[in-house]
Motif scaffolding. Structure first.
Motif, PDB file in Angstrom:
ATOM      1  N   LEU A  53     -45.998 -77.282 -27.274  1.00  0.00           N
ATOM      2  CA  LEU A  53     -46.332 -78.687 -27.077  1.00  0.00           C
ATOM      3  C   LEU A  53     -45.923 -79.102 -25.676  1.00  0.00           C
ATOM      4  CD1 LEU A  53     -47.090 -81.504 -28.265  1.00  0.00           C
ATOM      5  CD2 LEU A  53     -44.730 -81.712 -28.971  1.00  0.00           C
ATOM      6  N   LEU A  54     -46.853 -79.670 -24.922  1.00  0.00           N
ATOM      7  CA  LEU A  54     -46.528 -80.187 -23.597  1.00  0.00           C
ATOM      8  C   LEU A  54     -46.675 -81.703 -23.656  1.00  0.00           C
ATOM      9  CD1 LEU A  54     -48.669 -77.755 -21.401  1.00  0.00           C
ATOM     10  CD2 LEU A  54     -46.267 -77.534 -21.994  1.00  0.00           C
ATOM     11  N   ALA A  55     -45.600 -82.405 -23.309  1.00  0.00           N
ATOM     12  CA  ALA A  55     -45.662 -83.863 -23.392  1.00  0.00           C
ATOM     13  C   ALA A  55     -45.144 -84.479 -22.108  1.00  0.00           C
ATOM     14  CB  ALA A  55     -44.836 -84.364 -24.574  1.00  0.00           C
ATOM     15  N   SER A  56     -45.799 -85.553 -21.669  1.00  0.00           N
ATOM     16  CA  SER A  56     -45.324 -86.237 -20.472  1.00  0.00           C
ATOM     17  C   SER A  56     -45.983 -87.604 -20.404  1.00  0.00           C
ATOM     18  CB  SER A  56     -45.704 -85.452 -19.220  1.00  0.00           C
ATOM     19  OG  SER A  56     -47.068 -85.674 -18.901  1.00  0.00           O
ATOM     20  N   PRO A  57     -45.420 -88.512 -19.610  1.00  0.00           N
ATOM     21  CA  PRO A  57     -46.174 -89.714 -19.296  1.00  0.00           C
ATOM     22  C   PRO A  57     -47.261 -89.342 -18.284  1.00  0.00           C
ATOM     23  CG  PRO A  57     -44.030 -89.783 -18.229  1.00  0.00           C
ATOM     24  CD  PRO A  57     -44.085 -88.505 -18.993  1.00  0.00           C
ATOM     25  N   ALA A  58     -48.267 -90.137 -18.179  1.00  0.00           N
ATOM     26  CA  ALA A  58     -49.351 -89.916 -17.195  1.00  0.00           C
ATOM     27  C   ALA A  58     -49.941 -88.524 -17.326  1.00  0.00           C
ATOM     28  CB  ALA A  58     -48.838 -90.179 -15.787  1.00  0.00           C
ATOM     29  N   TYR A  59     -50.238 -87.885 -16.200  1.00  0.00           N
ATOM     30  CA  TYR A  59     -51.041 -86.655 -16.264  1.00  0.00           C
ATOM     31  C   TYR A  59     -50.269 -85.372 -16.044  1.00  0.00           C
ATOM     32  CZ  TYR A  59     -54.541 -90.223 -15.625  1.00  0.00           C
ATOM     33  OH  TYR A  59     -55.304 -91.351 -15.766  1.00  0.00           O
ATOM     34  N   THR A  60     -48.973 -85.441 -15.928  1.00  0.00           N
ATOM     35  CA  THR A  60     -48.205 -84.248 -15.584  1.00  0.00           C
ATOM     36  C   THR A  60     -48.425 -83.098 -16.555  1.00  0.00           C
ATOM     37  OG1 THR A  60     -46.538 -85.814 -14.813  1.00  0.00           O
ATOM     38  CG2 THR A  60     -45.932 -83.506 -14.815  1.00  0.00           C
ATOM     39  N   ALA A  61     -48.405 -83.396 -17.844  1.00  0.00           N
ATOM     40  CA  ALA A  61     -48.564 -82.321 -18.835  1.00  0.00           C
ATOM     41  C   ALA A  61     -49.951 -81.705 -18.739  1.00  0.00           C
ATOM     42  CB  ALA A  61     -48.314 -82.853 -20.232  1.00  0.00           C
ATOM     43  N   ALA A 120     -49.651 -83.878 -25.206  1.00  0.00           N
ATOM     44  CA  ALA A 120     -49.493 -85.209 -25.794  1.00  0.00           C
ATOM     45  C   ALA A 120     -48.884 -86.164 -24.768  1.00  0.00           C
ATOM     46  CB  ALA A 120     -48.584 -85.131 -27.020  1.00  0.00           C
ATOM     47  N   GLN A 121     -49.042 -87.446 -25.044  1.00  0.00           N
ATOM     48  CA  GLN A 121     -48.467 -88.467 -24.168  1.00  0.00           C
ATOM     49  C   GLN A 121     -47.081 -88.823 -24.656  1.00  0.00           C
ATOM     50  OE1 GLN A 121     -50.392 -88.654 -21.330  1.00  0.00           O
ATOM     51  NE2 GLN A 121     -50.139 -90.848 -21.418  1.00  0.00           N
ATOM     52  N   SER A 122     -46.167 -88.995 -23.722  1.00  0.00           N
ATOM     53  CA  SER A 122     -44.850 -89.465 -24.117  1.00  0.00           C
ATOM     54  C   SER A 122     -44.464 -90.609 -23.203  1.00  0.00           C
ATOM     55  CB  SER A 122     -43.822 -88.343 -24.012  1.00  0.00           C
ATOM     56  OG  SER A 122     -43.536 -88.086 -22.653  1.00  0.00           O
ATOM     57  N   ALA A 123     -43.444 -91.354 -23.603  1.00  0.00           N
ATOM     58  CA  ALA A 123     -43.060 -92.531 -22.818  1.00  0.00           C
ATOM     59  C   ALA A 123     -42.272 -92.148 -21.580  1.00  0.00           C
ATOM     60  CB  ALA A 123     -42.238 -93.485 -23.678  1.00  0.00           C
ATOM     61  N   SER A 124     -41.532 -91.022 -21.638  1.00  0.00           N
ATOM     62  CA  SER A 124     -40.766 -90.605 -20.473  1.00  0.00           C
ATOM     63  C   SER A 124     -40.574 -89.101 -20.549  1.00  0.00           C
ATOM     64  CB  SER A 124     -39.405 -91.294 -20.436  1.00  0.00           C
ATOM     65  OG  SER A 124     -38.508 -90.679 -21.331  1.00  0.00           O
ATOM     66  N   GLY A 125     -39.913 -88.550 -19.533  1.00  0.00           N
ATOM     67  CA  GLY A 125     -39.699 -87.104 -19.546  1.00  0.00           C
ATOM     68  C   GLY A 125     -38.374 -86.715 -20.140  1.00  0.00           C
ATOM     69  N   HIS A 126     -37.685 -87.721 -20.710  1.00  0.00           N
ATOM     70  CA  HIS A 126     -36.351 -87.429 -21.221  1.00  0.00           C
ATOM     71  C   HIS A 126     -36.398 -86.971 -22.659  1.00  0.00           C
ATOM     72  CE1 HIS A 126     -35.256 -90.501 -17.987  1.00  0.00           C
ATOM     73  NE2 HIS A 126     -35.042 -89.295 -17.521  1.00  0.00           N
ATOM     74  N   LEU A 127     -35.339 -86.273 -23.059  1.00  0.00           N
ATOM     75  CA  LEU A 127     -35.308 -85.627 -24.360  1.00  0.00           C
ATOM     76  C   LEU A 127     -35.541 -86.583 -25.514  1.00  0.00           C
ATOM     77  CD1 LEU A 127     -35.038 -82.723 -24.808  1.00  0.00           C
ATOM     78  CD2 LEU A 127     -32.611 -82.960 -25.122  1.00  0.00           C
ATOM     79  N   HIS A 128     -35.023 -87.796 -25.424  1.00  0.00           N
ATOM     80  CA  HIS A 128     -35.148 -88.670 -26.595  1.00  0.00           C
ATOM     81  C   HIS A 128     -36.574 -89.135 -26.827  1.00  0.00           C
ATOM     82  CE1 HIS A 128     -33.876 -91.735 -23.462  1.00  0.00           C
ATOM     83  NE2 HIS A 128     -35.105 -92.061 -23.752  1.00  0.00           N
ATOM     84  N   SER A 129     -37.441 -88.949 -25.830  1.00  0.00           N
ATOM     85  CA  SER A 129     -38.836 -89.325 -26.067  1.00  0.00           C
ATOM     86  C   SER A 129     -39.560 -88.280 -26.888  1.00  0.00           C
ATOM     87  CB  SER A 129     -39.562 -89.502 -24.738  1.00  0.00           C
ATOM     88  OG  SER A 129     -38.981 -90.546 -24.014  1.00  0.00           O
ATOM     89  N   LEU A 130     -38.959 -87.114 -27.002  1.00  0.00           N
ATOM     90  CA  LEU A 130     -39.604 -86.034 -27.752  1.00  0.00           C
ATOM     91  C   LEU A 130     -39.824 -86.443 -29.191  1.00  0.00           C
ATOM     92  CD1 LEU A 130     -40.651 -83.184 -27.604  1.00  0.00           C
ATOM     93  CD2 LEU A 130     -38.372 -82.347 -28.083  1.00  0.00           C
ATOM     94  N   ASN A 131     -38.877 -87.192 -29.697  1.00  0.00           N
ATOM     95  CA  ASN A 131     -38.955 -87.669 -31.068  1.00  0.00           C
ATOM     96  C   ASN A 131     -40.253 -88.386 -31.382  1.00  0.00           C
ATOM     97  OD1 ASN A 131     -37.263 -87.404 -33.190  1.00  0.00           O
ATOM     98  ND2 ASN A 131     -36.724 -89.567 -33.182  1.00  0.00           N
ATOM     99  N   GLU A 132     -40.579 -89.352 -30.476  1.00  0.00           N
ATOM    100  CA  GLU A 132     -41.780 -90.150 -30.713  1.00  0.00           C
ATOM    101  C   GLU A 132     -43.006 -89.264 -30.690  1.00  0.00           C
ATOM    102  OE1 GLU A 132     -39.295 -93.060 -28.040  1.00  0.00           O
ATOM    103  OE2 GLU A 132     -41.263 -92.451 -27.290  1.00  0.00           O
ATOM    104  N   VAL A 133     -42.995 -88.285 -29.784  1.00  0.00           N
ATOM    105  CA  VAL A 133     -44.153 -87.397 -29.673  1.00  0.00           C
ATOM    106  C   VAL A 133     -44.326 -86.591 -30.949  1.00  0.00           C
ATOM    107  CG1 VAL A 133     -45.189 -85.555 -28.344  1.00  0.00           C
ATOM    108  CG2 VAL A 133     -43.728 -87.198 -27.217  1.00  0.00           C
TER     109      VAL A 133
END
Lengths: 421, 403
Positions: free
Chosen positions: A207-215, A244-257
């Protein structure tokens, strides 16, 4: 984990079990099962100094089976090692009774556990889960943003941060390609680290997750690498990559993803997704100021006392970090709570402290309830000083324990804390 | 913004024509002026701004730097970084698409502008030439009322706000007032041009002669780094940022927190011109020597070696709550610095004077003011009184100051 033999009395809970850890996750279960004062028997290597008749000493490394009474546990999730320290409790021809030893529990080697106070309901549940042979989901996740990537392994019970890559990216400037160049370098480093962690012979979903287009860019990067190289395993990994889209690149955003519908659709219903949904539901109730949701040790106990956590929707959410307390009294307190809720017909969910949802629960004190009917003002009343310290101690400890992902007990670390007030 | 730069001569017509040609080739003809600020290939291709861009221009009255912030939801962290360097806000509103703008980031941006400490706002009511009928005074006044309300609820004072009708694409009322014969003739009777409004909105602390500004200069040096890059062949390591307090000159030895490493100032630029010194309020580029690049990150703080900024792992923050809050993980923003943190304790809710209302509340509701403890995994350079923005799941949940 395989259960080789067990003779635990149904009524008293006394007895022992012989277990065989097969996967790193099993050591996590062992970490939750073994408590101070229990008796643990496993094979060990001990340096023995033997004096021969002529008075010369010789150092020998002897394989033997030792039984120790546990004093301390040290779990390293990254290396998947469990070190159990204690004092030798059974006669052994090489080692003196009472001497100190640390057993390193290894995969594919049996160990026998006899619990001092007997196997309580929580321990039995943990055991049942540990030996459950159902196929368990595992996936790799990279949560990232420009210049930061966290490579994690997500299993049923743990979210383990394997590698963190941080790199300084200069801002975009007119006429300079530095940003692009550094970005490619960043991708290359992340990609190399990822390859080192993955086992390409047995590709798990990625799973690759990031805000915007980085992933998305990173996925293109991987595709390009796969197309140009000769690595067949890499090509097989490509269809298993989800972005997938995430709110930030930090670990705690992984949860939402992980609990977003897009991801659960592809990766099917998993324990951590369900746990996350539960905790989210709880947070939603709290935000709506719905008096059915309460958190914190005292409040939860009061709610259970009033019989509000029972049949018809009562849920007790408890982090398994609470059961790992050094003091037997603390563990007993929580086991009692769990048993009471079960008796009342309520649901009990033990959340793993090594998942983000469990950590969120820990920051609330480790225990929360959803009651069947709304209760007013459970938090009224005297805030006892002693209780506060206890709660604070718990919260701080829990926070720090999860801060570095190590299960190191018996060691109090000083958290630097500057109050400007 | 492109029009503004063209008008003051910071960008030549030839450049604009060049962008026009390139943009038309890509099928984005109307974006030519936007390309003055959106300089990366991807920004142009996708038609959106990722990170804020800088551009300097001068008028006889003052020197200005435009920080064009990204509007898109995913890039709010970059917007916060840019906004925290600014002295005043320019809100560009599309007259004809007010509703969709309101639903989008307009609200959040206004809140964030307040959160980072901006007080003065110039609202450019744009695209009035495309309204029906063109240059409708009524439409302008409707928009003015709506936006005024929004700004007021966010805490902006009426006297700090100016509304300017204009059209970026055609240039009307940006630099020059419209002629008496045009349908926009009502404008000069009661409104300034955009440029004039900017000149009149400069807040007091930035005017070098006020006592507030003098005080700021005497304090120890503090500058948050917004970019680390290779300045030129002779300047392998450069950092850029806005000086929040103090002064710096060539030859100074500075300390970078949180790494604690020292560096020497080899050279410095202000607004792309080399200078000998720079003072609080200026956005400058410092060319460093005697330090390795690995010790520098965007978000780090350059400070005086005699009074370096403290690095801490937890702090108490007095916040305005925007969304319901529990002890939970949050994204913490100090200007450009974006770190993961956790609200570890809800200490108390307070009233307007800062007096305690309720001790250890269970949950914080939107609209409340409270003290919370925030913890970080790694040390963060921090100063008492610093502004902080808390976000979670892509939404701004609270903002406040460190105590």
């Amino acid at each position: 984990m395989r259960l080789i033999k067990q003779n635990i009395e149904r009524k008293t809970g006394e007895g022992s079990a012989v277990l065989l850890p097969e996967e790193p996750e099993d050591l996590w279960h062992a970490y939750n099962l073994i408590r101070p004062n229990d008796l643990l028997r496993a094979s060990a290597i001990r340096k023995v100094i033997s004096e021969s008749g002529s008075g010369s000493r010789s150092n020998e490394r002897v394989h033997t089976t030792l039984t120790i009474r546990v004093t301390k546990l040290d779990f390293d999730p990254q290396a998947a090692q469990l070190h159990v320290s204690g004092r030798v409790a059974e006669e052994n021809k090489h080692v003196k009774l009472g001497s100190f030893h640390t057993l390193d529990l290894e995969l594919q080697r049996n160990f026998t556990l006899e619990k001092a106070e007997g196997w309580d309901s929580v321990a039995l549940d943990t055991l049942k889960e540990a030996v459950n042979q159902d196929a368990k989901v595992q996936l790799w996740a990279v949560i990232m943003k420009e210049g930061l990537a966290n490579i994690c392994l997500v299993t049923d019970h743990q979210t383990i941060l394997r590698q963190k890559i941080e790199s300084n990216l200069p801002r975009k400037r007119a006429g300079s390609t530095e940003h692009e160049k550094q970005m490619q370098k960043f991708f290359q480093t992340t990609f190399d680290s990822l390859l080192r962690q993955l086992d390409l012979a047995n590709p798990k979903p990625l799973l690759l997750a990031s805000p915007a287009y980085t992933a998305t860019h990173f996925q293109s990067f991987i595709k390009a690498q796969a197309a140009s190289g000769t690595n067949k395993g890499l090509r097989e990994l490509l269809p298993k990559i989800t972005v997938a889209q995430s709110a930030s690149g930090h670990l705690h955003s992984l949860n939402e993803v992980l609990s977003s519908p897009a991801v659960t659709a592809k990766l099917s219903d998993t324990k951590f997704a369900r746990e996350t949904q539960l905790v989210d539901h709880f947070f939603t109730l709290i935000r709506k100021a719905d008096n059915r949701a309460w958190y914190g040790p005292r409040e939860s106990e009061k709610a259970v006392e009033q019989g509000a956590v029972g049949k018809g929707g009562g849920v007790l959410l408890i982090s398994n970090g609470l059961f790992r307390s050094q003091e037997i009294e603390v563990r007993k307190r929580w086991v009692k709570l769990v048993d009471e809720v079960k008796e009342q017909g309520g649901e009990v969910r033990v959340l793993s402290s090594m998942h983000e949802s469990g950590r969120r629960l820990e920051s609330l004190g480790g225990v929360a309830v959803i009651c069947t009917w709304p209760i007013e003002d459970l938090d009224d009343g005297e805030v006892e000083e002693e209780d506060e310290v206890h709660e604070n101690g718990e919260v701080d400890e829990a926070w720090h324990e999860n801060g570095d992902g190590h299960g190191i007990e018996g060691r109090v670390e000083h958290v630097e804390d500057i109050d400007f007030a | 913004m492109g029009r503004l730069l063209l008008g003051v001569g910071a960008v030549s017509q030839r450049d604009i024509d060049k962008y026009q040609k390139q943009a038309s080739e890509m099928g984005k003809a109307s974006f030519a002026l936007a390309w003055v600020m959106d300089t990366s290939a991807e920004e142009r291709e996708r038609g959106i701004t990722f990170d804020f861009a800088q551009h300097h221009f001068s008028t006889p009255k003052s020197d200005f730097t435009i920080l064009d912030a990204p509007g898109h939801r995913d890039f709010v962290p970059n917007m916060i970084g840019g906004a925290s360097m600014a002295d005043m806000a320019v809100l560009v509103v599309d007259t004809n698409q007010l509703d969709s703008g309101m639903k989008g980031q307009t609200r959040e941006h206004i809140l964030l502008a307040k959160a980072v400490g901006l007080k003065k706002v110039v609202v450019a009511v744009n695209k009035l030439d495309a309204s029906t009928p063109p240059w409708s005074q009524q439409l302008f006044e409707t928009v003015q009322t709506d936006i005024k309300k929004l700004l007021a609820t966010s805490g902006f004072a009426d006297e700090d706000i100016k509304f300017i009708p204009c059209s970026g694409l055609s240039g009307t009322n940006v630099i020059n007032a419209p002629k008496p014969s045009s349908p926009a003739a009502w404008i000069p009777k009661s409104h300034f041009t955009l440029l004039q409004a900017l000149e009149r909105s400069i807040p007091a602390p930035t005017k070098p002669t006020t006592t507030a500004a003098q005080e700021l200069l005497k304090q120890p040096l503090r500058m948050q780094i917004i970019d680390v890059f290779r300045g030129s062949i002779t300047n392998p390591l450069s950092v850029a940022g806005r000086i929040a307090s103090g002064t710096v000159q060539i030859g100074d030895i500075v300390t970078i927190q949180p790494s604690g490493e020292k560096a020497a100032i080899k050279a410095l630029d202000v607004s792309d011109e080399p200078r000998e010194y720079a003072v609080a309020g200026q956005i400058c580029t410092l060319h460093l020597s005697d330090i390795e690049a690995q010790h520098l990150r965007s978000g780090d703080v350059v400070c005086s070696s005699q009074h370096p900024v403290r690095v801490v792992k937890s702090c108490t923050v007095l916040i305005e709550v925007l969304e319901a809050l529990l002890p939970q993980p949050v994204d913490v923003h100090f200007g450009r610095l974006h770190v993961p943190g956790r609200i570890s304790q809800l200490v108390e809710t307070v009233d307007g004077e800062g007096e305690q209302m309720k001790r250890r509340p269970r949950v914080l509701k939107a609209g409340q003011r409270a003290r919370v403890r925030v913890g970080f995994e790694e040390g963060v350079p921090m100063v008492v009184g610093e502004r902080v923005v808390l976000r979670s799941a892509g939404v701004t949940v609270a903002y406040g100051r460190v105590e």
